[in-house]
Design a protein around this motif. Structure first.
Motif, short mmCIF file in Angstrom:
data_model
loop_
_atom_site.label_atom_id
_atom_site.label_comp_id
_atom_site.label_asym_id
_atom_site.label_seq_id
_atom_site.Cartn_x
_atom_site.Cartn_y
_atom_site.Cartn_z
N VAL A 95 0.88 -1.17 0.00
CA VAL A 95 0.00 0.00 0.00
C VAL A 95 0.92 1.22 0.00
O VAL A 95 1.57 1.50 1.01
N GLY A 96 1.01 1.92 -1.12
CA GLY A 96 1.95 3.01 -1.25
C GLY A 96 3.37 2.50 -1.18
O GLY A 96 3.77 1.63 -1.97
N ASP A 97 4.14 3.00 -0.23
CA ASP A 97 5.52 2.56 -0.05
C ASP A 97 5.67 1.51 1.05
O ASP A 97 6.79 1.16 1.42
N ASP A 98 4.57 1.04 1.56
CA ASP A 98 4.60 0.10 2.68
C ASP A 98 4.24 -1.31 2.21
O ASP A 98 3.23 -1.51 1.52
N TYR A 99 5.06 -2.27 2.63
CA TYR A 99 4.79 -3.68 2.36
C TYR A 99 4.36 -4.36 3.66
O TYR A 99 4.88 -4.07 4.74
N TYR A 100 3.41 -5.29 3.52
CA TYR A 100 2.95 -6.06 4.67
C TYR A 100 2.91 -7.54 4.29
O TYR A 100 2.54 -7.90 3.16
N ILE A 101 3.30 -8.38 5.23
CA ILE A 101 3.16 -9.83 5.05
C ILE A 101 2.36 -10.38 6.22
O ILE A 101 2.71 -10.16 7.39
N ALA A 102 1.28 -11.09 5.91
CA ALA A 102 0.49 -11.79 6.92
C ALA A 102 0.82 -13.27 6.85
O ALA A 102 0.91 -13.84 5.75
N THR A 103 1.00 -13.91 8.01
CA THR A 103 1.31 -15.34 8.04
C THR A 103 0.42 -16.06 9.04
O THR A 103 -0.16 -15.46 9.95
N SER A 104 0.33 -17.37 8.89
CA SER A 104 -0.51 -18.21 9.74
C SER A 104 0.03 -18.30 11.16
O SER A 104 1.25 -18.31 11.37
N THR A 105 -0.88 -18.41 12.12
CA THR A 105 -0.49 -18.60 13.51
C THR A 105 -1.05 -19.88 14.13
O THR A 105 -0.70 -20.22 15.26
#
Length: 540
Positions: free
Chosen positions: A21-31
């Motif tokens: 999103v814009g200049d921001d990267y996000y990674i979601a992972t399983s818990t």
């Protein structure tokens, strides 16, 4: 261009969903069964990642009490529609045998930190759901379909249905749009759109050593979908000596300057028995769109250990010791098991200590007091200081290296039936299918009736584990018991057949009171010290 060494999210961080999103990267992972649900890491440059939040934090969103090992939150999908964030996830209530109870939910938030909404229930017909936001404003829900009648694999294919956010439910017809390849076990579906094509990315081959990322495309979202010329764009299945094994379950992201990357699940086995003590991790690969409008992984399909990325990695935090105290609550690195009511298992104290409230056994699937952090290094030291006064053998507290109820090592302060304190090692050592403690125990060590006890564990190379202890006022640690096989706390020994154990090793503190009297253990701190190892990201 600088290079990063894989994995970019070491330790238990599987099933990555990446988003920019814009200049921001996000990674979601399983818990899985660890609370709160879903890990989200943030980066500005694809090289340096920081854990910033776990969005599923309250009972209305997630209650995993009773979820078996390696159930709970599977394969989250994180997206953004230009206005807000969306997160799709599964809470698995049963996974073994022919039936799977897989409840799928959708939450949203105006910002990554929240507040995240109460969940909208989608369906329970399969797992690994995702949400695709088409350029015409419509939203499409994609998940694999489970059929308990099918043999031998039970995976029927990938299904598509429209999601109406105003109504908060799935609408219209549902269609099976892709049944996968001969590798089978098709799951983890994600949709993208580019140059008039819909691209369907899936995971196949299970999450073991035959894992792979499959790509297909169609001009129509409903299909038919044609397979990529390579069929599998990421896989290690035919390269058993590659550093990154079990490569699969990926997601695609573009940089602001038009480069393309894929994050994917991977594992790094150790020893001759090839056990993944760090669980399934997240790696990244550079990719490119060719003239045929197909995506190819640079130097692929076998994943690369070193990858060009925009940023320069700084591993100082990765190697720095962590000393956790609790005056400001539970640190973000730490999690607990299953319950949305952490106040029933622990409380933090103004002096920085943590009080653990004795609940069920360390093998419980419902409510146990266990606060822990991920093992992210093949070699590490961990220690704690605990003040605990048990009445008998049914009350115990201590330091544990834990995978699940079938495999853990636990150095406990407990008491004999006469009430005299002693130090005792409890270990299950992969006793599936019975989940019994491994006996006979190493000889217990008598302890004074008063005084704090320092507990220590040293793990080396993911293969050797040694407990030690010291009485209050003593500086020298004394070894307890034999050196154990540390590789027991691994996916391969998680008490399930292949493709059945999904988490990773944790180290932490726990307290049980099987008398039901809520005996309390006071923990001064929890310390975790990485030790540089040739197996790890350290270059010697």
């Amino acid at each position: 261009m600088p290079q990063v060494r894989n994995p970019i999210l070491p330790g238990f961080n599987p099933d990555p969903s990446i988003l920019r999103v814009g200049d921001d990267y996000y990674i979601a992972t399983s818990t899985f069964e660890w609370y709160p649900g879903v890990q989200i890491h943030h980066s500005k440059d694809l090289a340096n990642w920081k854990l910033i939040t776990r969005p599923l934090t309250r009972k209305a969103q997630l209650d995993m009490r009773g979820d078996p090992d390696s159930c709970g939150v599977w394969a989250p999908c994180l997206t953004h529609d230009g206005k807000k964030f969306w997160l799709v996830y599964t809470d698995v209530k049963r996974k073994d045998g022919s039936f799977k109870d897989t409840h799928n939910y959708i939450v949203s938030a105006p910002a990554i930190e929240g507040p995240w909404s109460d969940p909208v229930y989608a369906n329970s017909s399969g797992f690994d759901p995702s949400l695709f936001h088409d350029d015409d404003g419509r939203k499409w829900y994609v998940n694999m379909l489970w059929d308990h009648r099918r043999r031998p694999q039970l995976f029927e294919g990938i299904v598509l249905q429209e999601f109406d956010p105003k109504l908060g439910k799935l609408i219209g017809s549902r269609k099976n749009i892709f049944t996968g390849t001969e590798l089978a076990l098709v799951e983890g579906p994600l949709l993208y759109k580019r140059n008039g094509y819909y691209y369907l990315l899936t995971a196949e081959g299970g999450t073991g050593y035959d894992h792979a990322v499959t790509l297909a495309r169609s001009k129509n979202i409903w299909g038919p979908y044609e397979l990529h010329p390579q069929k599998y764009i990421i896989t290690s299945k035919d390269h058993p000596h590659n550093a990154l094994q079990r490569a699969g379950h990926g997601d695609i992201v573009d940089t602001p300057d038009g480069k393309t990357y894929i994050v994917h699940l991977t594992g790094r086995p150790v020893g001759q028995r090839r056990r993944c003590v760090l669980g399934r991790e997240t790696a990244i690969q550079e990719a490119y769109w060719a003239d045929d409008d197909w995506l190819y992984v640079k130097n692929g399909p076998v994943p690369s250990l070193f990858v060009d990325v925009p940023g320069t990695p700084d591993e100082s935090d990765y190697w720095s010791p962590k000393r956790y105290t609790f005056e400001s609550g539970l640190p973000l690195d730490l999690q607990w098991l299953r319950t949305p009511e952490p106040e029933r298992i622990s409380r933090t104290n103004k002096d920085g200590s943590l009080t653990l409230i004795g609940r069920e056994s360390i093998g419980s699937w419902f409510e146990q007091s266990l606060i822990a952090r991920r093992q992210q290094h093949f070699s590490f030291d961990a220690e704690t200081v605990i003040d605990f006064h048990p009445e008998d053998q049914r009350q115990y507290a201590g330091l544990t290296v834990y995978y699940c109820r079938y495999n853990f090592f636990y150095l406990t302060i407990t008491a004999h039936s006469d009430g005299k304190r002693e130090l005792l090692i409890l270990t299950s050592e992969a006793s599936f299918p019975h989940s019994n403690l491994n006996t006979p125990f190493a000889a217990p060590i008598p302890l004074p009736q008063e005084g704090k006890i320092r507990l220590h564990v040293a793990v080396r190379g993911g293969l050797k584990l040694q407990f030690s202890y010291a009485l209050e006022g003593e500086k020298e640690l004394k070894k307890v018991g034999p050196a154990y096989d540390a590789s027991i706390v691994s996916d391969e020994c998680g008490g399930h057949p292949e493709h059945g154990s999904f988490t990773g090793s944790f180290v932490g503190v726990g307290c049980s009171d099987l008398n039901g009297l809520e005996a309390e253990a006071r923990v001064d701190y929890l310390e975790y010290k990485p030790v540089k190892d040739v197996l790890d990201r350290y270059e010697v």
